[in-house]
Design an enzyme around this catalytic site. Structure first.
Site, short mmCIF file in Angstrom:
data_model
loop_
_atom_site.label_atom_id
_atom_site.label_comp_id
_atom_site.label_asym_id
_atom_site.label_seq_id
_atom_site.Cartn_x
_atom_site.Cartn_y
_atom_site.Cartn_z
N ASN A 32 58.54 -49.58 43.09
CA ASN A 32 57.88 -50.20 41.93
C ASN A 32 57.70 -49.21 40.78
OD1 ASN A 32 55.77 -48.58 42.69
ND2 ASN A 32 54.30 -50.23 43.07
N ASP A 58 57.58 -54.51 43.65
CA ASP A 58 56.49 -54.03 44.50
C ASP A 58 56.67 -54.61 45.91
OD1 ASP A 58 53.33 -52.98 43.77
OD2 ASP A 58 53.73 -53.90 45.72
N SER A 124 51.53 -38.52 58.07
CA SER A 124 51.16 -37.22 57.50
C SER A 124 50.33 -36.43 58.50
CB SER A 124 50.34 -37.48 56.23
OG SER A 124 49.73 -36.29 55.80
N TYR A 148 42.84 -41.73 52.06
CA TYR A 148 44.31 -41.70 52.12
C TYR A 148 44.76 -41.50 53.57
CZ TYR A 148 48.90 -39.51 52.28
OH TYR A 148 50.19 -39.18 52.63
N LYS A 152 46.90 -43.92 56.60
CA LYS A 152 48.04 -43.53 57.46
C LYS A 152 47.68 -43.79 58.93
CE LYS A 152 50.88 -41.97 54.32
NZ LYS A 152 52.05 -42.76 53.95
N ASN A 198 48.79 -30.35 44.36
CA ASN A 198 49.27 -29.53 45.48
C ASN A 198 49.67 -28.14 45.01
OD1 ASN A 198 50.50 -32.60 46.38
ND2 ASN A 198 49.16 -31.50 47.75
P1 NAD Z 1 56.09 -40.27 45.86
O1 NAD Z 1 54.89 -40.81 45.18
O2 NAD Z 1 56.95 -39.31 45.13
O3 NAD Z 1 57.01 -41.46 46.38
C1 NAD Z 1 56.48 -42.71 46.76
C2 NAD Z 1 57.27 -43.78 46.03
O4 NAD Z 1 56.78 -45.06 46.41
C3 NAD Z 1 57.14 -43.68 44.51
O5 NAD Z 1 58.43 -43.69 43.94
C4 NAD Z 1 56.34 -44.93 44.11
O6 NAD Z 1 56.73 -45.41 42.85
C5 NAD Z 1 56.69 -45.89 45.25
N1 NAD Z 1 55.67 -46.90 45.56
C6 NAD Z 1 54.35 -46.71 45.75
N2 NAD Z 1 53.75 -47.88 46.05
C7 NAD Z 1 54.72 -48.84 46.06
C8 NAD Z 1 54.73 -50.24 46.32
N3 NAD Z 1 53.61 -50.90 46.60
N4 NAD Z 1 55.90 -50.90 46.23
C9 NAD Z 1 57.05 -50.24 45.93
N5 NAD Z 1 57.10 -48.91 45.69
C10 NAD Z 1 55.95 -48.22 45.75
O7 NAD Z 1 55.61 -39.62 47.25
P2 NAD Z 1 56.38 -38.69 48.26
O8 NAD Z 1 55.80 -37.32 48.15
O9 NAD Z 1 57.83 -38.88 48.12
O10 NAD Z 1 55.86 -39.31 49.62
C11 NAD Z 1 56.56 -40.31 50.31
C12 NAD Z 1 55.74 -40.76 51.50
O11 NAD Z 1 55.46 -39.63 52.34
C13 NAD Z 1 54.39 -41.36 51.13
O12 NAD Z 1 54.13 -42.44 52.00
C14 NAD Z 1 53.42 -40.23 51.39
O13 NAD Z 1 52.13 -40.69 51.72
C15 NAD Z 1 54.06 -39.52 52.57
N6 NAD Z 1 53.72 -38.11 52.67
C16 NAD Z 1 53.88 -37.29 51.59
C17 NAD Z 1 53.51 -35.95 51.68
C18 NAD Z 1 53.64 -35.03 50.49
O14 NAD Z 1 52.94 -34.01 50.46
N7 NAD Z 1 54.48 -35.32 49.52
C19 NAD Z 1 53.00 -35.43 52.90
C20 NAD Z 1 52.87 -36.29 53.98
C21 NAD Z 1 53.23 -37.64 53.86
C1 WQD Z 2 47.70 -26.18 50.28
C2 WQD Z 2 46.79 -24.96 50.28
C3 WQD Z 2 44.62 -25.37 49.34
C4 WQD Z 2 46.07 -26.11 45.27
C5 WQD Z 2 47.93 -32.15 50.95
C6 WQD Z 2 47.35 -33.44 51.46
C7 WQD Z 2 48.05 -33.88 52.71
C8 WQD Z 2 49.57 -33.93 52.51
C9 WQD Z 2 50.10 -32.67 51.90
C10 WQD Z 2 50.20 -36.17 51.99
C11 WQD Z 2 45.35 -25.27 50.68
C12 WQD Z 2 45.38 -24.37 48.50
C13 WQD Z 2 45.98 -25.84 46.61
C14 WQD Z 2 45.61 -25.15 44.33
C15 WQD Z 2 44.97 -23.72 46.16
N1 WQD Z 2 49.95 -34.99 51.62
N2 WQD Z 2 45.43 -24.66 47.05
N3 WQD Z 2 45.07 -23.99 44.83
O1 WQD Z 2 45.78 -29.86 51.05
O2 WQD Z 2 47.37 -28.90 52.78
O3 WQD Z 2 47.75 -31.15 51.93
O4 WQD Z 2 49.35 -32.34 50.72
O5 WQD Z 2 50.14 -36.64 53.08
O6 WQD Z 2 47.54 -35.11 53.03
O7 WQD Z 2 45.98 -33.22 51.73
O8 WQD Z 2 48.17 -29.26 50.44
O9 WQD Z 2 49.26 -28.17 48.53
O10 WQD Z 2 47.04 -29.32 48.16
O11 WQD Z 2 47.10 -27.20 49.49
O12 WQD Z 2 44.48 -22.67 46.55
O13 WQD Z 2 45.66 -25.35 43.11
O14 WQD Z 2 46.71 -24.43 48.95
O15 WQD Z 2 43.26 -25.02 49.41
O16 WQD Z 2 44.87 -24.17 51.40
P1 WQD Z 2 47.13 -29.75 51.57
P2 WQD Z 2 47.92 -28.53 49.06
#
Ligand code: NAD
Ligand code: WQD
Length: 345
Positions: A32, A58, A124, A148, A152, A198
């Site tokens: 979306n 969506d 995650s 969040y 999951k 991040n």
């Molecule tokens: P992202 O936001 O870059 O990609 C998610 C995509 O989904 C986006 O392009 C967004 O536009 C689309 N989207 C969201 N809601 C939607 C909906 N209702 N319908 C259609 N499209 C929709 O995120 P990402 O980093 O690529 O993460 C992908 C998946 O992996 C997510 O589910 C996220 O929770 C999970 N994940 C990400 C991380 C991370 O740190 N990036 C870590 C662990 C898990």
């Molecule tokens: C990494 C380390 C911070 C930013 C998050 C989500 C998790 C997953 C991955 C989706 C930590 C430190 C960070 C900054 C810092 N996403 N930090 N200064 O918190 O491990 O995980 O992303 O599923 O759910 O919580 O990743 O990259 O935010 O942090 O010092 O400006 O860097 O304290 O130790 P995190 P992060």
């Protein structure tokens, strides 16, 4: 036969599309664009020399989603789509529960109606909450500590219940640790909207001069240098893990859960140092207070994915930082610059 990639325009989705196409799969993308730009998909085509259908809809729009399944012969779904910002989920929990749960249940219902029952779900490491020990294995107790993460956790439970109700389903739940890096071409990468939450995207924006300094969230953790330790995984290794999971769900039924990480932890200061070396830029930083909800140390036990999926993360932190830097320096404003230019033109 095609793989439906939900969230295919996003960070991990776009890298996985490249690997799927390079491996010879046909793909169909649904997104979306709430957190992505169609330019990412154009670049997927440019990198692979392959075009594919994309639907900017969506997942909660059931009729449009059903239409996609009727138009294409989908045999499996990789479900990346979802909202993913921890802080935002604390501020807007209902939005997170509504969107993440509703989009996943609608997707599963439409899959069921169309006799498609092979699914890979992006979970995650956040579901583990505060780990009792590291490395964290898949049997460790789960207990997410923010909305969040709880979405999951609930979705994982829903998928278990679904498989229980109909053993013809085959589901892989992949728990990602900390995805970073970008495609080696520098053409696709992570494009956070606003100030990155991040660490690695934040460091990259400091290196390129968009932000002034990194705030290091706490130097009093029980770690080697007092800063937080995480398991950073290159997004291309992560993408390749999905191809292995696809082979697995095609060959088996039921539900299986895998950690996708490297099994190695690096501290915040180690990441800053590695990025300085990769970029040749000085990264100013300042020690600040701990960020609420952060844990000291988190890294994966990866044996299960290594043995059952025949997958291992091969790219180290030098490559993660080098590839992030190439993407960031070639695209200082991500995909947005292009959108602005197009509007002006
Ligand atoms: P992202 O936001 O870059 O990609 C998610 C995509 O989904 C986006 O392009 C967004 O536009 C689309 N989207 C969201 N809601 C939607 C909906 N209702 N319908 C259609 N499209 C929709 O995120 P990402 O980093 O690529 O993460 C992908 C998946 O992996 C997510 O589910 C996220 O929770 C999970 N994940 C990400 C991380 C991370 O740190 N990036 C870590 C662990 C898990
Ligand atoms: C990494 C380390 C911070 C930013 C998050 C989500 C998790 C997953 C991955 C989706 C930590 C430190 C960070 C900054 C810092 N996403 N930090 N200064 O918190 O491990 O995980 O992303 O599923 O759910 O919580 O990743 O990259 O935010 O942090 O010092 O400006 O860097 O304290 O130790 P995190 P992060």
């Amino acid at each position: 036969m095609a793989i439906l990639v939900t969230g295919g325009a996003g960070y991990i989705g776009s890298h996985t599309c490249v690997e799927l196409l390079n491996a010879g799969f046909n793909i169909v993308v649904v997104d979306n664009l709430s957190n992505s730009h169609p330019e990412a998909l154009k670049r997927v085509t440019e990198l692979t020399n392959k075009s594919f259908p994309s639907y900017f809809i969506d997942l909660m729009d059931r009729d449009s989603l059903d239409h996609v399944f009727k138009e294409h012969h989908i045999d499996a779904v990789i479900h990346f789509a979802g909202l993913k910002a921890v802080g935002e989920s604390v501020q807007f929990p209902l939005k997170y529960y509504h969107d993440n749960l509703m989009s996943t249940t609608t997707l599963c219902e439409v899959m069921e109606e169309n006799n498609v029952r092979q699914l890979i779900f992006s979970s995650s490491a956040t579901v583990y909450g505060v780990p009792q020990h590291v490395p964290i294995d898949e049997n460790a107790p789960i207990g997410a500590i923010n909305p969040y993460g709880r979405t999951k956790q609930v979705i994982e439970q829903i998928l278990h219940d679904l498989v229980q109700s109909n053993p013809n389903w085959s589901v892989a739940i992949l728990r990602y640790f900390n995805p970073v890096g970008a495609h080696k071409s520098g053409r696709i990468g992570e494009d956070p909207s606003g100030v990155p939450n991040n660490l690695v995207p934040y460091i990259a924006q400091v290196a390129v001069g968009k932000l002034t300094e990194v705030s290091v969230y706490g130097k009093d953790y029980d770690t080697l240098d007092g800063t937080g330790v995480r398991d950073y995984i290159h997004v291309v290794d992560l993408a390749l893990g999905h191809l292995k999971a696809l082979l697995k769900i095609r060959a088996t039924q039921g539900v299986c859960t895998y950690n996708l990480g490297t099994g190695q932890g690096f501290s915040v200061l180690e990441m800053i140092q590695a990025f300085q070396e990769a970029s040749g830029r000085t990264i100013p930083y300042r020690i600040s207070n701990r960020r609420q909800g952060d844990i000291a140390t988190c890294y994966a036990e990866t044996t299960k994915a290594n043995t059952e999926l025949n997958w291992i993360a091969e790219r180290g932190i030098e490559e993660m930082c080098r590839d992030t830097w190439r993407w960031q320096s070639m695209n200082p404003n991500g995909y947005r610059e292009l959108a602005t230019l197009a509007q002006k033109g």
